[in-house]
Motif scaffolding. Structure first.
Motif, PDB file in Angstrom:
ATOM      1  N   HIS A  54       0.921  -1.390   0.049  1.00  0.00           N
ATOM      2  CA  HIS A  54       0.018  -0.031  -0.052  1.00  0.00           C
ATOM      3  C   HIS A  54       0.771   1.193  -0.037  1.00  0.00           C
ATOM      4  N   ASN A  55       0.459   2.185  -0.626  1.00  0.00           N
ATOM      5  CA  ASN A  55       1.292   3.538  -0.697  1.00  0.00           C
ATOM      6  C   ASN A  55       0.752   4.364   0.378  1.00  0.00           C
ATOM      7  N   GLU A  56       1.271   3.844   1.541  1.00  0.00           N
ATOM      8  CA  GLU A  56       0.969   4.685   2.737  1.00  0.00           C
ATOM      9  C   GLU A  56       2.009   4.540   3.651  1.00  0.00           C
ATOM     10  N   CYS A  57       2.744   5.280   4.035  1.00  0.00           N
ATOM     11  CA  CYS A  57       4.012   5.124   5.057  1.00  0.00           C
ATOM     12  C   CYS A  57       3.469   5.046   6.343  1.00  0.00           C
ATOM     13  N   PRO A  58       3.833   4.129   7.175  1.00  0.00           N
ATOM     14  CA  PRO A  58       3.457   3.992   8.487  1.00  0.00           C
ATOM     15  C   PRO A  58       4.119   4.928   9.468  1.00  0.00           C
ATOM     16  N   HIS A  59       4.793   6.048   9.254  1.00  0.00           N
ATOM     17  CA  HIS A  59       5.231   7.141   9.968  1.00  0.00           C
ATOM     18  C   HIS A  59       4.054   8.166  10.137  1.00  0.00           C
ATOM     19  N   ALA A  60       3.624   8.747   9.088  1.00  0.00           N
ATOM     20  CA  ALA A  60       2.319   9.738   8.946  1.00  0.00           C
ATOM     21  C   ALA A  60       1.370   9.551   8.140  1.00  0.00           C
ATOM     22  N   GLY A  61       1.434   8.285   7.619  1.00  0.00           N
ATOM     23  CA  GLY A  61       0.301   8.043   6.578  1.00  0.00           C
ATOM     24  C   GLY A  61       0.481   8.570   5.144  1.00  0.00           C
ATOM     25  N   ARG A  62       1.487   9.372   4.935  1.00  0.00           N
ATOM     26  CA  ARG A  62       1.666   9.955   3.712  1.00  0.00           C
ATOM     27  C   ARG A  62       1.984   8.943   2.597  1.00  0.00           C
ATOM     28  N   ASP A  74      17.281   3.919  -3.445  1.00  0.00           N
ATOM     29  CA  ASP A  74      18.452   3.892  -3.123  1.00  0.00           C
ATOM     30  C   ASP A  74      19.100   2.733  -2.344  1.00  0.00           C
ATOM     31  N   LYS A  75      19.926   2.280  -2.934  1.00  0.00           N
ATOM     32  CA  LYS A  75      20.533   0.630  -2.399  1.00  0.00           C
ATOM     33  C   LYS A  75      19.570  -0.083  -1.947  1.00  0.00           C
ATOM     34  N   GLY A  76      18.809  -0.471  -2.749  1.00  0.00           N
ATOM     35  CA  GLY A  76      17.778  -1.566  -2.375  1.00  0.00           C
ATOM     36  C   GLY A  76      16.571  -1.276  -1.617  1.00  0.00           C
ATOM     37  N   HIS A  77      16.319   0.113  -1.260  1.00  0.00           N
ATOM     38  CA  HIS A  77      15.399   0.620  -0.418  1.00  0.00           C
ATOM     39  C   HIS A  77      14.688   1.567  -0.954  1.00  0.00           C
ATOM     40  N   LEU A  78      13.170   1.500  -0.939  1.00  0.00           N
ATOM     41  CA  LEU A  78      12.392   2.502  -1.323  1.00  0.00           C
ATOM     42  C   LEU A  78      12.367   3.532   0.055  1.00  0.00           C
ATOM     43  N   VAL A  79      12.592   4.770  -0.433  1.00  0.00           N
ATOM     44  CA  VAL A  79      12.674   6.027   0.330  1.00  0.00           C
ATOM     45  C   VAL A  79      11.361   6.938   0.319  1.00  0.00           C
ATOM     46  N   CYS A  80      10.832   6.900   1.409  1.00  0.00           N
ATOM     47  CA  CYS A  80       9.760   7.894   1.700  1.00  0.00           C
ATOM     48  C   CYS A  80      10.140   9.449   1.530  1.00  0.00           C
ATOM     49  N   ALA A  81       9.286   9.989   0.572  1.00  0.00           N
ATOM     50  CA  ALA A  81       9.905  11.338   0.094  1.00  0.00           C
ATOM     51  C   ALA A  81       9.287  12.343   1.359  1.00  0.00           C
ATOM     52  N   ALA A  82       8.372  12.089   2.256  1.00  0.00           N
ATOM     53  CA  ALA A  82       8.020  12.980   3.001  1.00  0.00           C
ATOM     54  C   ALA A  82       9.177  13.348   4.134  1.00  0.00           C
ATOM     55  N   HIS A  83       9.693  12.285   4.689  1.00  0.00           N
ATOM     56  CA  HIS A  83      10.586  12.314   5.897  1.00  0.00           C
ATOM     57  C   HIS A  83      11.794  11.437   5.712  1.00  0.00           C
ATOM     58  N   GLY A  84      11.882  10.824   4.787  1.00  0.00           N
ATOM     59  CA  GLY A  84      13.327   9.717   4.336  1.00  0.00           C
ATOM     60  C   GLY A  84      13.072   8.437   5.098  1.00  0.00           C
ATOM     61  N   ALA A  85      12.112   8.060   5.616  1.00  0.00           N
ATOM     62  CA  ALA A  85      12.139   6.486   5.854  1.00  0.00           C
ATOM     63  C   ALA A  85      12.689   5.750   4.868  1.00  0.00           C
ATOM     64  N   MET A  86      13.366   4.780   5.318  1.00  0.00           N
ATOM     65  CA  MET A  86      13.826   3.752   4.163  1.00  0.00           C
ATOM     66  C   MET A  86      13.191   2.328   4.431  1.00  0.00           C
ATOM     67  N   PHE A  87      12.748   1.770   3.311  1.00  0.00           N
ATOM     68  CA  PHE A  87      12.061   0.491   3.217  1.00  0.00           C
ATOM     69  C   PHE A  87      12.767  -0.380   2.486  1.00  0.00           C
ATOM     70  N   THR A  95      13.948   0.139   7.598  1.00  0.00           N
ATOM     71  CA  THR A  95      15.430  -0.027   8.346  1.00  0.00           C
ATOM     72  C   THR A  95      15.826   1.448   8.865  1.00  0.00           C
ATOM     73  N   SER A  96      15.361   2.352   8.426  1.00  0.00           N
ATOM     74  CA  SER A  96      15.978   3.665   8.968  1.00  0.00           C
ATOM     75  C   SER A  96      14.979   4.818   8.761  1.00  0.00           C
ATOM     76  N   GLY A  97      14.875   5.917   9.748  1.00  0.00           N
ATOM     77  CA  GLY A  97      13.919   6.678   9.789  1.00  0.00           C
ATOM     78  C   GLY A  97      13.022   6.754  10.781  1.00  0.00           C
ATOM     79  N   PRO A  98      11.870   7.762  10.819  1.00  0.00           N
ATOM     80  CA  PRO A  98      11.107   7.801  11.972  1.00  0.00           C
ATOM     81  C   PRO A  98      10.220   6.491  12.370  1.00  0.00           C
ATOM     82  N   CYS A  99      10.314   5.648  11.276  1.00  0.00           N
ATOM     83  CA  CYS A  99       9.293   4.566  11.564  1.00  0.00           C
ATOM     84  C   CYS A  99      10.048   3.191  11.623  1.00  0.00           C
ATOM     85  N   MET A 100      11.226   3.381  11.856  1.00  0.00           N
ATOM     86  CA  MET A 100      12.134   2.217  12.004  1.00  0.00           C
ATOM     87  C   MET A 100      11.655   1.146  12.888  1.00  0.00           C
ATOM     88  N   GLY A 101      11.569  -0.030  12.314  1.00  0.00           N
ATOM     89  CA  GLY A 101      11.008  -1.263  12.678  1.00  0.00           C
ATOM     90  C   GLY A 101       9.459  -1.777  12.324  1.00  0.00           C
TER      91      GLY A 101
END
Ligand code: FES
Length: 120
Positions: A54-62, A74-87, A95-101
């Protein structure tokens, strides 16, 4: 990072997408049709595998795309354009960013010949 909202309103609702339209190591947007207007999804390709989320970030729903259907990978990760979380592309795990885990919600799909078919 681009912090603008993207609506995705110009993405057509479809159930079949040609495999050739999903670049290996990349991501495309799609909209799964529904009676309520559809669900925005992301299709990523990792070699012969295609995964849907789903195109919805678990951090803020963007949405994760910076413009409709345009994703940062970037490097095998999808990066959320809003705040940079990496999936991770192959699991949706953050694996990185405000919703890590946390992780992206998977979408069921099937491969039918040379196309991806979104399930409901
Ligand atoms: S909404 Fe995706 S990192 Fe904040």
């Amino acid at each position: 990072m681009n912090d603008s909202f993207t609506s995705g309103d110009d993405i057509d609702a479809v159930r079949r997408i040609a495999l050739a339209d999903i670049p290996d190591g990349g991501a495309v947007a799609a909209r799964l049709p529904s009676s309520t207007g559809g669900f925005d999804v992301i299709l990523v390709r990792v070699g012969e595998r295609v995964l849907g989320y789903h195109n919805e970030c678990p951090h803020a729903g963007r949405r994760l795309d910076w413009a409709p259907g345009r994703f940062i990978v970037d490097k095998g990760h999808l990066v959320c354009a809003a705040h940079g979380a990496m999936f991770k592309l192959d699991s949706g795990f953050c694996t990185s960013g405000p919703c890590m885990g946390n992780g992206l919600v998977p979408v069921a799909l099937n491969i039918d010949g040379d196309a991806v078919v979104l399930a409901q």
